[in-house]
Design an enzyme around this catalytic site. Structure first.
Site, PDB file in Angstrom:
ATOM      1  CD  GLN A 201     -14.583  -0.004  -2.245  1.00  0.00           C
ATOM      2  OE1 GLN A 201     -15.716  -0.255  -1.856  1.00  0.00           O
ATOM      3  NE2 GLN A 201     -14.025  -0.617  -3.276  1.00  0.00           N
TER       4      GLN A 201
ATOM      5  CB  VAL B 250      -9.077   2.229  -4.829  1.00  0.00           C
ATOM      6  CG1 VAL B 250      -8.803   1.656  -6.223  1.00  0.00           C
ATOM      7  CG2 VAL B 250      -8.052   3.316  -4.485  1.00  0.00           C
TER       8      VAL B 250
ATOM      9  CG  ASN C  43     -11.982  -0.213   4.181  1.00  0.00           C
ATOM     10  OD1 ASN C  43     -12.356  -0.625   5.276  1.00  0.00           O
ATOM     11  ND2 ASN C  43     -10.804   0.368   4.015  1.00  0.00           N
TER      12      ASN C  43
ATOM     13  CG  ASP D 119      -2.046   0.974   1.136  1.00  0.00           C
ATOM     14  OD1 ASP D 119      -3.213   0.543   1.064  1.00  0.00           O
ATOM     15  OD2 ASP D 119      -1.774   2.206   1.141  1.00  0.00           O
TER      16      ASP D 119
ATOM     17  CG  HIS E 183      -8.655  -2.749  -2.137  1.00  0.00           C
ATOM     18  ND1 HIS E 183      -9.535  -2.006  -2.895  1.00  0.00           N
ATOM     19  CD2 HIS E 183      -8.473  -2.063  -0.984  1.00  0.00           C
ATOM     20  CE1 HIS E 183      -9.864  -0.912  -2.227  1.00  0.00           C
ATOM     21  NE2 HIS E 183      -9.243  -0.923  -1.057  1.00  0.00           N
ATOM     22  CB  ILE E 184      -8.005  -8.649   0.730  1.00  0.00           C
ATOM     23  CG1 ILE E 184      -9.214  -9.323   0.086  1.00  0.00           C
ATOM     24  CG2 ILE E 184      -7.815  -9.111   2.175  1.00  0.00           C
ATOM     25  CD1 ILE E 184      -9.051 -10.844  -0.085  1.00  0.00           C
ATOM     26  CG  HIS E 185      -6.823  -2.724   3.242  1.00  0.00           C
ATOM     27  ND1 HIS E 185      -6.033  -1.616   3.004  1.00  0.00           N
ATOM     28  CD2 HIS E 185      -8.053  -2.408   2.758  1.00  0.00           C
ATOM     29  CE1 HIS E 185      -6.755  -0.673   2.417  1.00  0.00           C
ATOM     30  NE2 HIS E 185      -7.993  -1.122   2.253  1.00  0.00           N
TER      31      HIS E 185
HETATM   32  P1  DGP Z   1      -9.524   1.746   0.522  1.00  0.00           P
HETATM   33  O1  DGP Z   1      -9.531   3.015   1.328  1.00  0.00           O
HETATM   34  O2  DGP Z   1      -9.967   0.542   1.321  1.00  0.00           O
HETATM   35  O3  DGP Z   1     -10.249   1.896  -0.796  1.00  0.00           O
HETATM   36  O4  DGP Z   1      -7.986   1.479   0.196  1.00  0.00           O
HETATM   37  C1  DGP Z   1      -7.333   1.970  -0.928  1.00  0.00           C
HETATM   38  C2  DGP Z   1      -5.878   1.856  -0.633  1.00  0.00           C
HETATM   39  O5  DGP Z   1      -5.168   1.976  -1.852  1.00  0.00           O
HETATM   40  C3  DGP Z   1      -5.323   2.942   0.288  1.00  0.00           C
HETATM   41  O6  DGP Z   1      -4.877   2.333   1.502  1.00  0.00           O
HETATM   42  C4  DGP Z   1      -4.181   3.560  -0.481  1.00  0.00           C
HETATM   43  C5  DGP Z   1      -3.951   2.596  -1.610  1.00  0.00           C
HETATM   44  N1  DGP Z   1      -3.551   3.212  -2.859  1.00  0.00           N
HETATM   45  C6  DGP Z   1      -4.209   4.191  -3.532  1.00  0.00           C
HETATM   46  N2  DGP Z   1      -3.564   4.513  -4.651  1.00  0.00           N
HETATM   47  C7  DGP Z   1      -2.462   3.711  -4.701  1.00  0.00           C
HETATM   48  C8  DGP Z   1      -1.399   3.567  -5.632  1.00  0.00           C
HETATM   49  O7  DGP Z   1      -1.314   4.238  -6.649  1.00  0.00           O
HETATM   50  N3  DGP Z   1      -0.447   2.651  -5.335  1.00  0.00           N
HETATM   51  C9  DGP Z   1      -0.509   1.873  -4.211  1.00  0.00           C
HETATM   52  N4  DGP Z   1       0.474   0.999  -4.016  1.00  0.00           N
HETATM   53  N5  DGP Z   1      -1.497   1.973  -3.320  1.00  0.00           N
HETATM   54  C10 DGP Z   1      -2.463   2.884  -3.554  1.00  0.00           C
END
Ligand code: DGP
Length: 110
Positions: free
Chosen positions: A90, A92, A83, A28, A96-98
């Site tokens: 959320q 994005v 999320n 992340d 996705h699974i964090h």
């Molecule tokens: P959520 O808030 O659950 O939708 O998590 C989205 C996550 O994606 C957030 O923790 C940050 C991550 N993220 C957003 N843009 C990028 C990116 O361009 N590269 C990476 N590696 N992570 C990203």
């Protein structure tokens, strides 16, 4: 199409920790724990609300990969977070699974 599709297509760099034909795991960009990895299917499913019967094997595949990736990351304890929807945090809209770990995690989450 989201930023994660660009990562899948290698149009945007990411620190990839696991990849196969169905899924991708990468660090992340804004880590909330010492280890913070996102595990995504390559199929564009916006959120858990849109998981369909046809996705059963794919989503099962992701769950089977979790312990393998956790082992690779040397995590014995970790938290999985999905999320789902804006009010759940959320941002994005590609499911996705964090995978979070490397420190003691509080409960309940905010
Ligand atoms: P959520 O808030 O659950 O939708 O998590 C989205 C996550 O994606 C957030 O923790 C940050 C991550 N993220 C957003 N843009 C990028 C990116 O361009 N590269 C990476 N590696 N992570 C990203």
């Amino acid at each position: 199409m989201t930023i994660f599709t660009k990562i899948i297509n290698k149009d945007l760099p990411a620190n990839i920790v696991y990849e196969d034909e169905l899924c991708l795991a990468f660090k992340d960009i804004n880590p909330q724990a010492p280890v913070h990895v996102l595990l995504i299917p390559k199929k564009e499913i916006p959120s858990s609300q849109q998981i369909q019967k046809e996705d059963q094997n794919l989503m099962g595949h992701l769950m089977v990969k979790v312990p393998e990736i956790a082992k690779r990351l040397k995590l014995s304890s970790y938290r999985l977070v999905v999320n789902s929807g804006e009010d759940a945090g959320q941002t994005v809209f590609h499911i996705h699974i964090h995978i979070l770990g490397g420190r003691k995690l509080a409960w309940p989450p905010g």
